[in-house]
Design an enzyme around this catalytic site. Sequence first.
Site, mmCIF file in Angstrom:
data_model
loop_
_atom_site.group_PDB
_atom_site.id
_atom_site.type_symbol
_atom_site.label_atom_id
_atom_site.label_comp_id
_atom_site.label_asym_id
_atom_site.label_seq_id
_atom_site.Cartn_x
_atom_site.Cartn_y
_atom_site.Cartn_z
ATOM 1 N N SER A 1 -3.534 6.995 -8.257
ATOM 2 C CA SER A 1 -4.823 7.685 -8.201
ATOM 3 C C SER A 1 -5.355 7.952 -9.611
ATOM 4 C CB SER A 1 -4.651 9.007 -7.454
ATOM 5 O OG SER A 1 -3.708 9.804 -8.145
ATOM 6 N N GLU B 1 -12.975 9.026 -3.174
ATOM 7 C CA GLU B 1 -12.127 7.945 -2.660
ATOM 8 C C GLU B 1 -11.428 8.472 -1.403
ATOM 9 O OE1 GLU B 1 -8.544 6.781 -4.866
ATOM 10 O OE2 GLU B 1 -8.909 4.708 -4.254
ATOM 11 N N PHE C 1 1.908 3.876 -3.284
ATOM 12 C CA PHE C 1 2.484 3.588 -1.962
ATOM 13 C C PHE C 1 1.862 2.383 -1.272
ATOM 14 C CE2 PHE C 1 -1.202 6.071 -0.522
ATOM 15 C CZ PHE C 1 -1.619 5.304 0.564
ATOM 16 N N CYS D 1 -7.056 -0.404 -3.282
ATOM 17 C CA CYS D 1 -7.960 -0.008 -4.370
ATOM 18 C C CYS D 1 -9.142 -0.950 -4.454
ATOM 19 C CB CYS D 1 -7.206 0.016 -5.690
ATOM 20 S SG CYS D 1 -6.632 -1.617 -6.166
HETATM 21 P P1 NAD Z 1 -0.462 8.639 -6.694
HETATM 22 O O1 NAD Z 1 -1.267 8.759 -7.935
HETATM 23 O O2 NAD Z 1 -0.317 9.833 -5.833
HETATM 24 O O3 NAD Z 1 1.038 8.182 -7.045
HETATM 25 C C1 NAD Z 1 1.303 7.027 -7.807
HETATM 26 C C2 NAD Z 1 2.689 7.134 -8.440
HETATM 27 O O4 NAD Z 1 2.702 8.235 -9.354
HETATM 28 C C3 NAD Z 1 3.811 7.415 -7.447
HETATM 29 O O5 NAD Z 1 4.933 6.663 -7.839
HETATM 30 C C4 NAD Z 1 4.061 8.918 -7.583
HETATM 31 O O6 NAD Z 1 5.395 9.266 -7.308
HETATM 32 C C5 NAD Z 1 3.736 9.173 -9.034
HETATM 33 N N1 NAD Z 1 3.165 10.500 -9.313
HETATM 34 C C6 NAD Z 1 2.475 11.291 -8.478
HETATM 35 N N2 NAD Z 1 2.037 12.384 -9.123
HETATM 36 C C7 NAD Z 1 2.468 12.290 -10.401
HETATM 37 C C8 NAD Z 1 2.329 13.098 -11.575
HETATM 38 N N3 NAD Z 1 1.658 14.236 -11.555
HETATM 39 N N4 NAD Z 1 2.874 12.662 -12.723
HETATM 40 C C9 NAD Z 1 3.545 11.492 -12.772
HETATM 41 N N5 NAD Z 1 3.706 10.685 -11.691
HETATM 42 C C10 NAD Z 1 3.171 11.067 -10.529
HETATM 43 O O7 NAD Z 1 -1.077 7.401 -5.887
HETATM 44 P P2 NAD Z 1 -0.737 6.918 -4.406
HETATM 45 O O8 NAD Z 1 -1.260 7.913 -3.420
HETATM 46 O O9 NAD Z 1 0.700 6.512 -4.298
HETATM 47 O O10 NAD Z 1 -1.591 5.580 -4.322
HETATM 48 C C11 NAD Z 1 -2.931 5.525 -3.928
HETATM 49 C C12 NAD Z 1 -3.836 5.478 -5.129
HETATM 50 O O11 NAD Z 1 -3.519 4.356 -5.951
HETATM 51 C C13 NAD Z 1 -5.308 5.291 -4.755
HETATM 52 O O12 NAD Z 1 -6.072 6.139 -5.553
HETATM 53 C C14 NAD Z 1 -5.577 3.839 -5.091
HETATM 54 O O13 NAD Z 1 -6.930 3.535 -5.376
HETATM 55 C C15 NAD Z 1 -4.716 3.659 -6.284
HETATM 56 N N6 NAD Z 1 -4.423 2.259 -6.533
HETATM 57 C C16 NAD Z 1 -5.064 1.675 -7.579
HETATM 58 C C17 NAD Z 1 -4.861 0.341 -7.831
HETATM 59 C C18 NAD Z 1 -5.577 -0.343 -8.964
HETATM 60 O O14 NAD Z 1 -5.288 -1.487 -9.211
HETATM 61 N N7 NAD Z 1 -6.501 0.297 -9.636
HETATM 62 C C19 NAD Z 1 -3.985 -0.402 -7.024
HETATM 63 C C20 NAD Z 1 -3.328 0.241 -5.977
HETATM 64 C C21 NAD Z 1 -3.561 1.583 -5.733
#
Ligand code: NAD
Length: 491
Positions: free
Chosen positions: A233, A382, A156, A288
Amino acid sequence: MSTATLTQTGTKGHFTNGQAWIPAQENLIEVHSPLDGTLLGAVPVGTPSTIDQVVENASTAFKSWSKTPLKERVQVLFRFKTLLEKHLTELADLIQLENGKTWPEAKAEIDKGIEVLEFATSLPQIWDDQILEVSSGVNCQYERYPIGVVLSIAPFNFPAMVPMWTIPIAIGCGNAFILKPSELVPLTAVRLGELFSEAGLPPGVFNVVHGQRETTEYLIDHPGIQALSFVGSTKVARLVYQRASSLGKKALALGGAKNHLVVVPDADPEITAKNVIASAMGCAGQRCMAASVLILVGDTGNILDQIIAEARKIRVGEELGAVISPAAKTRIEGYIDRAEAAGYKILVDGRGANVAGKENGTYVGPTLIEGVPAGAECACDEIFGPVLSIIQVNTLDEAIAIENSNPYGNAASIYTTSGAVARYFSERASSGMVGVNIGVPVPREPFSFGGWNDSKFGHGDITGMDGVRFWTKLKKITTKWTASAAQNWMS
Ligand code: NAD
């Protein structure tokens, strides 16, 4: 916010074959603006039959797109770049509305997306097919091929930038692409699809499927999808990577982070204070690459005073945007409550932040927590909000040991005026991206983006040449083409 009017976007469909698609039978997910809670619109939740159709559209498109010469493919990217620049204000408005960040932050993520796009437009110049005469009259040759229909699952926090890490490179390389944006910020993704159509991208090459966990799992498992990237995440990154790999698919999954900033006594107080606060509070801490732990080495009291002053200056709702949802606000404030209950000092307290006229917005103000032990919850988890936990140590080696012992490995930074100290730290930090006097050390293209440890599962980085390597596969061709029948060991 720019001068554009806030309007409800209504229901936006999936995007496939060059247009929006709202299948009649699908449930809808509402999209609310974190800025003030307004209902912005809704998107459908992709079901198996929808996904099957989108994958089929992408497969059909792949057949001709993959055969379109690279130089022609990048012409579409050039036109897309012009359209992103033309619609920059509108796109930044949309990102701000659905994500809640400030307008300059929303614009900055399109700028970074354009940077990756520029890299992708140079694909014909950097394409690394190689040919060598390996024996008399015998050539060996590398040829790089697109993979097929590929998937990108996005979080997001960057509705445009994270998708743009993958879209231009994967499409430029000749793949057909399906984006699964976060259900919390699905609107920008659809707009990118519309602009791609306007840029002349053939129907089916870029597709968007909305949905949550079930939709994503069906996409990952789909036999018509050959490779995928994930950003989100760590918990989900690990699951997605394992799931895709167990099916023999090429996968790269970027996870969460807990980034440490280390300040030594010789650091420039003004540069350090401004930079530390910008890193920790920018995008409301929902990056992140955001600083989450500040480690002060020795006597840095004067620098801490300036850091506190910088945090207090921030105007919530103007320079600091909203966090993504009421649940996120509750979660972040819970961390601060428990830190306080554990006896740590809340130097600056962002709980209960409100913005006049936006009472339903989800705001958390800048928060600094002092006296935190290295193993404390707020120093290890985090938090993903504008909260900085401050740890005091006596030596640089103690600071490095704390940084090294955290399971993540996205970013780590040092603030110093000594080149030797900077080098000592850079060599020892256990992170894929290191900053010296820079709190958000995002590499600029063509340097690639990617962390280490639990911040990334899979090989290589997501942008730069690693992006090209990820979204393609190599063929090795050995050719004997000689007028003589002379034998050699290659014959
Ligand atoms: P999230 O893991 O909740 O969701 C990410 C995506 O996965 C979304 O599209 C969601 O719909 C989907 N999803 C959720 N649960 C799932 C499951 N069980 N199986 C398959 N798909 C699933 O992450 P978020 O809350 O949207 O984003 C924030 C996180 O992203 C933070 O932890 C942040 O550090 C990380 N992030 C990392 C980077 C990087 O480059 N390492 C960059 C941006 C964000």
